[in-house]
Design a protein around this motif. Structure first.
Motif, mmCIF file in Angstrom:
data_model
loop_
_atom_site.group_PDB
_atom_site.id
_atom_site.type_symbol
_atom_site.label_atom_id
_atom_site.label_comp_id
_atom_site.label_asym_id
_atom_site.label_seq_id
_atom_site.Cartn_x
_atom_site.Cartn_y
_atom_site.Cartn_z
ATOM 1 N N PRO A 63 52.635 31.419 48.436
ATOM 2 C CA PRO A 63 51.654 30.436 48.972
ATOM 3 C C PRO A 63 51.871 29.338 49.607
ATOM 4 N N HIS A 118 45.376 31.490 47.060
ATOM 5 C CA HIS A 118 45.052 30.040 47.237
ATOM 6 C C HIS A 118 43.779 29.858 46.632
ATOM 7 N N SER A 119 42.808 30.414 46.703
ATOM 8 C CA SER A 119 41.592 30.043 45.969
ATOM 9 C C SER A 119 41.555 30.205 44.570
ATOM 10 N N SER A 165 35.845 25.709 50.856
ATOM 11 C CA SER A 165 37.132 25.691 50.090
ATOM 12 C C SER A 165 36.658 25.477 48.849
ATOM 13 N N ASN A 170 44.886 34.266 51.092
ATOM 14 C CA ASN A 170 43.754 33.789 50.737
ATOM 15 C C ASN A 170 43.308 33.779 49.210
ATOM 16 N N LEU A 208 42.974 31.609 55.008
ATOM 17 C CA LEU A 208 43.352 30.575 54.356
ATOM 18 C C LEU A 208 42.751 30.740 52.793
ATOM 19 N N GLU A 209 41.392 31.192 52.703
ATOM 20 C CA GLU A 209 40.856 31.076 51.474
ATOM 21 C C GLU A 209 39.693 31.976 51.258
ATOM 22 N N VAL A 245 48.821 24.017 49.770
ATOM 23 C CA VAL A 245 47.764 24.332 48.865
ATOM 24 C C VAL A 245 48.197 24.324 47.279
#
Length: 229
Positions: free
Chosen positions: A198, A175-176, A22, A172, A139-140, A202
């Motif tokens: 999002p 999120h990052s 992450s 994803n 997710l990321e 997060v």
């Protein structure tokens, strides 16, 4: 006097042998140092010989840029990559993940994994005795975020206080970008349609990580999103 290379090495030393699952796996100083190292490598200011180390690639999702990026980077630094896709390994025949992780740890020096569930990546990291890198999950996509902020830094200079706008669904990449941007002191504005925001967790985490007073916002108007970015 500490040289730039020594400063980067000191900042990144705690990450040695660790997983990168992450964007928040690196703190603010380490994230900045990763960009400094990338800039030094890209400019030729610094050279690293990976000493024939091997990176295993487990890509259960299709990829062009991410796959080629890892392969070319390893080749140019004196390392090698091994394609371990399910179609050509026992992964596709139901071999348990924990067995695969243990076996690959004996042959490879690190694994880059592109898959669907973040939990699968976490499971690999648990059972493997070598570092695991997130090459994209649902997710990321932390490596892409680093590359995006390196490009932003090259084009516009010091990152704290700058504003990055992202228009699309809160996926994803979003999120990052939020997590990595927060650590770098960048204002991140996510513009997405209602119902495609999002994940709240997060967003909350990104805001808690924010440096230099950076703001992390989610809006629904694309024009508002890009204003002043």
């Amino acid at each position: 006097m500490v040289s730039p290379a020594q400063g980067v090495a000191a900042a990144l030393s705690p990450l040695s042998g660790k997983d990168f699952l992450s964007s928040e796996d690196a703190n603010a100083d380490q994230t900045g140092a990763l960009l400094d190292l990338a800039r030094q490598l890209k400019s030729g200011e610094r050279r690293i010989d990976l000493g024939n180390r091997v990176l295993g690639l487990i890509f259960t999702k299709a990829s062009t840029r991410t796959r080629v990026s890892f392969q070319v980077a390893m080749a140019r630094r004196g390392g090698q990559t091994v394609d371990l896709n399910p179609q050509v390994t026992q992964l596709g025949r139901g071999e348990p993940l924990e067995d695969t992780a243990r076996v690959l740890s004996r042959f490879c020096d690190a694994l880059a994994i592109r898959t669907f569930a973040q939990q699968e990546l976490v499971d690999y990291a648990h059972w493997a005795s070598i570092p695991v890198i997130n090459a994209l999950t649902d997710l990321e996509h932390p490596c892409q975020a680093l590359a995006d902020f390196l490009t932003m830094q090259e084009a516009h200079g010091a990152l704290p206080g700058q504003t990055l706008a992202y228009v699309g669904d809160g996926n994803n990449v979003a999120h990052s970008l939020m997590l990595c941007g927060a650590l770098l002191g960048v204002n991140v504005r996510i513009g997405c349609p209602e119902g495609f925001e999002p994940l709240p967790g997060v967003l909350e985490q990104a805001r808690s990580l924010a440096q230099h007073g950076a703001s992390i916002d989610v809006v629904t108007d694309p024009r508002e999103t890009v204003a002043g970015a």
